[in-house]
Each structure stands twice: as structure tokens, then as C-alpha cells.
Motif scaffolding. Structure first.
Motif, PDB file in Angstrom:
ATOM      1  N   HIS A 127      15.043 -15.763  -6.221  1.00  0.00           N
ATOM      2  CA  HIS A 127      15.687 -14.935  -5.206  1.00  0.00           C
ATOM      3  C   HIS A 127      15.478 -13.463  -5.586  1.00  0.00           C
ATOM      4  CE1 HIS A 127      17.692 -18.827  -4.758  1.00  0.00           C
ATOM      5  NE2 HIS A 127      17.998 -18.472  -3.522  1.00  0.00           N
ATOM      6  N   PHE A 128      15.090 -12.646  -4.615  1.00  0.00           N
ATOM      7  CA  PHE A 128      14.817 -11.239  -4.881  1.00  0.00           C
ATOM      8  C   PHE A 128      15.435 -10.373  -3.794  1.00  0.00           C
ATOM      9  CE2 PHE A 128      11.189 -13.771  -6.318  1.00  0.00           C
ATOM     10  CZ  PHE A 128      11.156 -13.440  -7.668  1.00  0.00           C
ATOM     11  N   ARG A 129      15.741  -9.153  -4.155  1.00  0.00           N
ATOM     12  CA  ARG A 129      16.217  -8.182  -3.173  1.00  0.00           C
ATOM     13  C   ARG A 129      15.018  -7.629  -2.415  1.00  0.00           C
ATOM     14  NH1 ARG A 129      20.073  -5.054  -7.522  1.00  0.00           N
ATOM     15  NH2 ARG A 129      21.653  -6.680  -7.734  1.00  0.00           N
ATOM     16  N   ALA A 130      15.165  -7.552  -1.111  1.00  0.00           N
ATOM     17  CA  ALA A 130      14.040  -7.150  -0.265  1.00  0.00           C
ATOM     18  C   ALA A 130      13.544  -5.756  -0.605  1.00  0.00           C
ATOM     19  CB  ALA A 130      14.451  -7.212   1.211  1.00  0.00           C
ATOM     20  N   ASN A 131      14.451  -4.815  -0.913  1.00  0.00           N
ATOM     21  CA  ASN A 131      14.019  -3.447  -1.201  1.00  0.00           C
ATOM     22  C   ASN A 131      13.204  -3.384  -2.493  1.00  0.00           C
ATOM     23  OD1 ASN A 131      16.503  -4.043  -2.610  1.00  0.00           O
ATOM     24  ND2 ASN A 131      16.619  -1.875  -3.171  1.00  0.00           N
ATOM     25  N   ILE A 132      13.545  -4.258  -3.452  1.00  0.00           N
ATOM     26  CA  ILE A 132      12.792  -4.272  -4.708  1.00  0.00           C
ATOM     27  C   ILE A 132      11.400  -4.841  -4.474  1.00  0.00           C
ATOM     28  CG2 ILE A 132      12.670  -5.300  -7.007  1.00  0.00           C
ATOM     29  CD1 ILE A 132      15.675  -5.085  -7.182  1.00  0.00           C
ATOM     30  N   LEU A 133      11.304  -5.876  -3.661  1.00  0.00           N
ATOM     31  CA  LEU A 133       9.994  -6.437  -3.340  1.00  0.00           C
ATOM     32  C   LEU A 133       9.106  -5.392  -2.680  1.00  0.00           C
ATOM     33  CD1 LEU A 133      10.775 -10.031  -2.016  1.00  0.00           C
ATOM     34  CD2 LEU A 133       9.844  -9.368  -4.226  1.00  0.00           C
ATOM     35  N   LYS A 134       9.699  -4.576  -1.814  1.00  0.00           N
ATOM     36  CA  LYS A 134       8.923  -3.521  -1.162  1.00  0.00           C
ATOM     37  C   LYS A 134       8.492  -2.460  -2.167  1.00  0.00           C
ATOM     38  CE  LYS A 134      11.211  -4.133   3.324  1.00  0.00           C
ATOM     39  NZ  LYS A 134      12.103  -3.515   4.348  1.00  0.00           N
ATOM     40  N   ASN A 135       9.369  -2.152  -3.116  1.00  0.00           N
ATOM     41  CA  ASN A 135       9.039  -1.128  -4.111  1.00  0.00           C
ATOM     42  C   ASN A 135       7.863  -1.528  -4.992  1.00  0.00           C
ATOM     43  OD1 ASN A 135      11.119   0.494  -3.197  1.00  0.00           O
ATOM     44  ND2 ASN A 135      12.582  -0.189  -4.756  1.00  0.00           N
ATOM     45  N   VAL A 136       7.752  -2.826  -5.300  1.00  0.00           N
ATOM     46  CA  VAL A 136       6.673  -3.278  -6.185  1.00  0.00           C
ATOM     47  C   VAL A 136       5.435  -3.704  -5.407  1.00  0.00           C
ATOM     48  CG1 VAL A 136       8.336  -3.998  -7.928  1.00  0.00           C
ATOM     49  CG2 VAL A 136       7.476  -5.679  -6.276  1.00  0.00           C
ATOM     50  N   GLY A 137       5.478  -3.557  -4.083  1.00  0.00           N
ATOM     51  CA  GLY A 137       4.309  -3.921  -3.285  1.00  0.00           C
ATOM     52  C   GLY A 137       4.205  -5.392  -2.959  1.00  0.00           C
ATOM     53  N   GLY A 138       5.323  -6.111  -3.040  1.00  0.00           N
ATOM     54  CA  GLY A 138       5.284  -7.547  -2.749  1.00  0.00           C
ATOM     55  C   GLY A 138       4.548  -8.307  -3.827  1.00  0.00           C
ATOM     56  N   TRP A 139       3.836  -9.342  -3.429  1.00  0.00           N
ATOM     57  CA  TRP A 139       3.066 -10.121  -4.384  1.00  0.00           C
ATOM     58  C   TRP A 139       1.676 -10.383  -3.821  1.00  0.00           C
ATOM     59  CZ3 TRP A 139       7.431 -12.089  -1.938  1.00  0.00           C
ATOM     60  CH2 TRP A 139       7.194 -13.053  -0.968  1.00  0.00           C
ATOM     61  N   ASP A 140       0.801 -10.818  -4.673  1.00  0.00           N
ATOM     62  CA  ASP A 140      -0.583 -11.080  -4.283  1.00  0.00           C
ATOM     63  C   ASP A 140      -0.635 -12.347  -3.421  1.00  0.00           C
ATOM     64  OD1 ASP A 140      -3.260 -11.523  -4.018  1.00  0.00           O
ATOM     65  OD2 ASP A 140      -3.706 -11.616  -6.160  1.00  0.00           O
TER      66      ASP A 140
END
Length: 230
Positions: free
Chosen positions: A3-16
Motif C-alpha cells: 500500500h502506498f500514498r498516491a502523492n509519494i508514488l507521483k514524487n518518485v515517478g511511479g514504477w517501471d
């Protein structure tokens, strides 16, 4: 399930999206950018594959994703070192690189052990140099010790119910590692021939467990801990 926070996923560029083991890619991405994650110790109620074909397909996908992750991360090793530090880099290479190397090379270890045993059995102990005997004893201890550590790490994370279900299956650890090696070599070949193929893993519910999916062992509930990414 992570589970991840959406804003953090956006900050790191999501995933490959092309990495077939997205948790490995995203976990390293988060760590390199200064985020940390915790683990939720909780009974997932998800059954592991019991069919050899499904199990092998799952492991092939995992190994392929780990190889992808290692290759991508190592494109810029100096940048990796600056972001993770020497301890983080060492852990990464031991965890991902060491896991890949041990799986791929495991048949050679067993081949060495068997061939040396056959050679020694055709000679008398007095004719075998002490240095070779000592080295063989050391290698044997390392092999058996590795199996014991592998088994211990697995058992250590189990709840009591899972420990009771192991029974005699611990004796199959060497066979398990040969199966793992087979999956790793298939993954290496598939990375070359079909790198972005995603082998889905069906999880069939156990027929021996309660039909109520909300019924969780009390010992599992007692190990519940908070999870966060910060």
C-alpha cells in the motif's frame, strides 16, 4: 499486497511498467529517493501455488523481474552509490545479486559435491591430502549450513499453524533449490526472448481451511503492526 500514498508514488515517478516484478523496482526507487517502508506482519489468507507448472511460472517471472531490476539500477552505479550509500549498495547486491547468483550457480555446487564425493570414495583416506579433506569438509558444512539457514529464515516468519504443516517437507530443501535454479535459468533466457511477458499466477483457495475468509488465527492477529511509507 503493498500500500502506498498516491502523492509519494507521483514524487518518485511511479514504477517501471515494463518490469515484471514491480515491487522490487518500486522498493528500490523509494529507498533511493529517501523514503522508507514498514512491513505489515499479517496472515494474508492467500495460498501459495501448489501446482508445479504454476509455481515455476511464478518463480520465472520473479527472477526475470529481479534481473531486470538489477540491470536497470546498475546502469549508473556511481549515482546508485551516492543515493544509497555503501551499506545500502552492499545490501542491494547481497539481496538481489546474491540471490540471483546463488540460484543460477546452485547446480554447480551440487555437481562439485557429488563429483568430489565419488573421487574420494575411490581412494583411501591416507592417500588424500589433508588440505583437500579440510576443504571438502568446509564446503560440505557451507552447503548444509546454507540449507539450514534458508529453512530457518522461512520457519522464523511462519505462524505456529504453518510450522506444524511443514512436517517432513523440510527434507526437500535441496530439491527446492534445484527447482529454483531451473526457474532462474529459464528467467535469464526469457529475459532475452520475451522480456516483458507477464506470467499471471492464479491462487486457488485452500479446501482444507475454513470457508469463512474473515476467520484469521488469533496468533496472526497478535502480530499485527502498522504500515506506512514516509
Amino acid at each position: 499486497m503493498p500500500h502506498f500514498r498516491a502523492n509519494i508514488l507521483k514524487n518518485v515517478g511511479g514504477w517501471d511498467p515494463f518490469n515484471v516484478t514491480e515491487d522490487a523496482d518500486l522498493g528500490l526507487r523509494l529507498y533511493r529517493l529517501g523514503y522508507r517502508s514498514d512491513t505489515l506482519h499479517y496472515h494474508t489468507l492467500e495460498d501459495a501455488p501448489t501446482d508445479l507448472r504454476i509455481w515455476t511460472g511464478q518463480r520465472v517471472r520473479w527472477f526475470k523481474g529481479w534481473i531486470q531490476t538489477w540491470l536497470v539500477v546498475m546502469r549508473q552505479p556511481l549515482r546508485l552509490f551516492k543515493q544509497m550509500g555503501w551499506a545500502g549498495c552492499l545490501t542491494f547486491h547481497l539481496l538481489i545479486g546474491g540471490m540471483l547468483a546463488s540460484a543460477l550457480l546452485h547446480p554447480l555446487i551440487l555437481l562439485f559435491f557429488i563429483s568430489t564425493s565419488i573421487t574420494f570414495s575411490s581412494q583411501t583416506v591416507a592417500t588424500i591430502p589433508h588440505s583437500m579433506l579440510a576443504l571438502f569438509a568446509l564446503d560440505t558444512t557451507n552447503i548444509l549450513g546454507s540449507y539450514a539457514v534458508f529453512l530457518g529464515l522461512g520457519v522464523g516468519s511462519m505462524i505456529d499453524h504453518e510450522k506444524r504443516m511443514i512436517g517432513w517437507r523440510w527434507a526437500a530443501v535441496p530439491m527446492h533449490w534445484l527447482m529454483v535454479s531451473y526457474a532462474a535459468w529459464r528467467a535469464a533466457n526469457e529475459l532475452r526472448t520475451n522480456p516483458f511477458f507477464w506470467k499471471k499466477t492464479p491462487h486457488s483457495p485452500s479446501k482444507s481451511e475454513s470457508s469463512d475468509p474473515t476467520e484469521v488465527p488469533a496468533e496472526a492477529l497478535s502480530r499485527l503492526e502498522p504500515v506506512s511509507v514516509q
